[in-house]
Write a protein that holds these residues in place. Structure first.
Motif: not given
Lengths: 285, 266
Positions: B8, B11, B15, B83, B109, B113
């Motif tokens: 995590w 990710l 980003r 997201q 995810f 992400s």
């Protein structure tokens, strides 16, 4: 090449050119309206959301007016009417979304393809936005006004003359909002940050259009500045006319002022678009 | 567990690094969004400046509410909004199907992400409003009060994330969900005002089915020592528990919708 009527070059068009342009414009508008009409659940959600928005505005005015006859010469009933009509017919359309559309077209390169079309990009965009807008007038704004006015009441126009002028004000309001959005959208050719421009426009419109709060409640200095800016013709001036805050002559003069802003912005946008078109050619889209 | 946490973190780092490649764009996004919200808040200030109050709330109290609401929202939205708003496109384009075959939890995810750094101005505006209003209100900031503020903000953030998760999950069943976000924001804007100005039916809705009141009105009323209609003495506890409870419900909705998902991809 035919150009849409918004362009100052429209004056040079012959009668048959103008007719063909209007036909194209109308085809774009109808197609966009049909597309919106197919998405019924979305239309229903918009109607429900608008109802919530208008209800919130009415709640605010009912709360602050509690026990007061009038403030700045305006009564509670007039403010409820302002909220009902202002939030539906005038400031219901989120013009900032046009800025997003232009930004997307620039980033994806789709803007290059629009140069090959026999219509101007801003004109086509206006037509595409106008379709859903007209549909929402009928299927969102009018039902919301009908339902909520049955509960809270609605004041009629101050006079027949004010009512007729108000109808012209709606046209000026819609056109101005579109032109302001196009102006911010076209800036993204140079700034390349349509998302930021969208938010700048949203902030300016939220405060200066009188969408939530009429300019007559503003502190004097801010109010004076806001009165003269084009944003005021989106909601404030049309509603001031409807409620008879100005006499017929003053309302008509202000309407001419609004038309002046329409003409000025149309010219500025035309020049920006011409310059932007060259920009696109230089970089190959 | 340690490996999952590391994943995590990586990710989020990836980003953030990608977004920081264009710092000017990020700063412009912060400034413009701050400007946009300032315009909306200025309209509310004009009302309070002219009328003296709204539903018994003076400007410093309402400024604290606005600061709290935007800060709590940003805290939840930075992990979820972008997201789940694009869930419809991900489902339609088959991108979500690709996610299902990866050896990671798809929700985690997506959340980690897609962390969004664009909320800088939300945090700044929220903090400035809360600090300035807090100074004017002369609040007694002891440890318990600070703890209550932090827990309430966490709860508001969880509430935001939970609602975006539930809205995004609708795309699994309906194939579309984006239009629901528009409706969300129509209700979300109600949480900028003291709920007391709305009629009883809407107050009840905002405390139960659509718990937007816990994003601002309830926790801020508790912090400012103002009475909370309907909830009464249960308000302090619910101001902190509303987020976790809604998160559990959202997790259930997410799983239920995912079970029914058959793919819409082309």
């Amino acid at each position: 090449m035919s150009l849409f009527a918004l362009s100052p070059l429209a004056a040079r068009l012959t009668g048959s050119d103008l007719l063909a342009t209007l036909r194209t414009f109308s085809a774009f508008t109808r197609a966009a309206a049909r597309q919106q009409a197919e998405q019924r659940s979305e239309l229903l959600a918009i109607a429900f959301g608008t109802m919530v928005d208008v209800f919130a505005r009415i709640s605010i005015w009912r709360s602050v007016y509690h026990g007061r006859q009038h403030v700045a010469g305006v009564t509670e009933a007039e403010m409820i009417t302002y909220a009902l009509i202002g939030a539906t017919l005038l400031s219901h359309w989120d013009g900032a979304l046009i800025v997003r559309e232009i930004g997307k077209a620039i980033l994806s390169g789709q803007i290059g393809a629009t140069l090959m079309r026999p219509v101007s990009f801003p004109g086509a965009l206006f037509a595409e936005q106008l379709g859903p807008r007209l549909l929402q007038f009928g299927f969102v704004c009018l039902p919301v006004i009908t339902i909520l006015s049955a509960v809270y009441g609605i004041a009629p126009p101050a006079s027949l003359g004010h009512g007729l002028l108000f109808l012209v004000y709606i046209v000026v309001s819609t056109t101005l909002l579109f032109l302001i959005a196009i102006f911010f959208g076209l800036l993204s050719f140079w700034v390349l940050e349509a998302h930021s421009l969208e938010w700048f426009m949203r902030g300016l419109t939220a405060l200066l259009s009188g969408g939530l709060v009429p300019l007559w409640f503003f502190p004097p200095v801010l109010g004076t500045v806001a009165h003269a800016l084009p944003f005021a013709w989106i909601t404030y001036h049309p509603m001031a006319c409807y409620l008879g805050q100005n006499d017929l002559l003053e309302s008509a003069t202000l309407l001419v002022g609004g038309c002046g802003w329409v003409a000025a912005l149309a010219i500025v946008n035309h020049l920006l678009w011409r310059s932007a078109s060259r920009h696109v050619t230089a970089h190959g889209g | 567990m340690r490996e999952t946490l590391m994943l995590w973190w990586q990710l989020m780092r990836l980003r953030a690094r990608a977004r920081l490649q264009n710092r000017l764009s990020l700063v412009l996004a912060w400034i413009s969004q701050g400007f946009g919200y300032a315009g909306a808040f200025a309209s509310i200030w004009v009302i309070l400046n002219r009328f003296g109050g709204l539903g018994g709330w003076r400007w410093p109290e309402l400024a604290f509410l606005l600061g709290f609401q935007i800060f709590g929202y940003a805290l939840g939205a930075m992990f979820t909004f972008t997201q789940f708003r694009f869930m419809e496109e991900q489902v339609r384009d088959g991108e979500f199907d690709m996610l299902l075959v990866r050896p990671v939890n798809p929700w985690s995810f997506l959340v980690f992400s897609g962390i969004d750094l664009q909320y800088g101005s939300h945090f700044a505006l929220g903090l400035v409003l809360m600090i300035m209003a807090g100074l004017q209100l002369d609040l007694d900031w002891d440890l318990l009060m600070i703890l209550r503020l932090l827990l309430s903000l966490m709860s508001a953030a969880m509430l935001t994330g939970a609602m975006f998760t539930a809205l995004g999950a609708c795309a699994f069943v309906l194939g579309r969900s984006r239009f629901l976000f528009g409706l969300y924001f129509d209700f979300w804007e109600l949480s900028r005002y003291p709920a007391i100005i709305f009629g009883l039916p809407l107050q009840l809705i905002l405390l139960t089915i659509l718990p937007f009141s816990y994003m601002g009105f309830v926790p801020v009323s508790v912090l400012l020592g103002k009475p909370v209609p309907i909830l009464g003495d249960a308000a302090p506890m619910l101001a902190i528990l509303a987020g976790p409870i809604t998160a559990l419900i959202a997790a259930w909705i997410w799983r239920a919708c995912l079970r029914r998902y058959q793919g819409f991809g082309v």
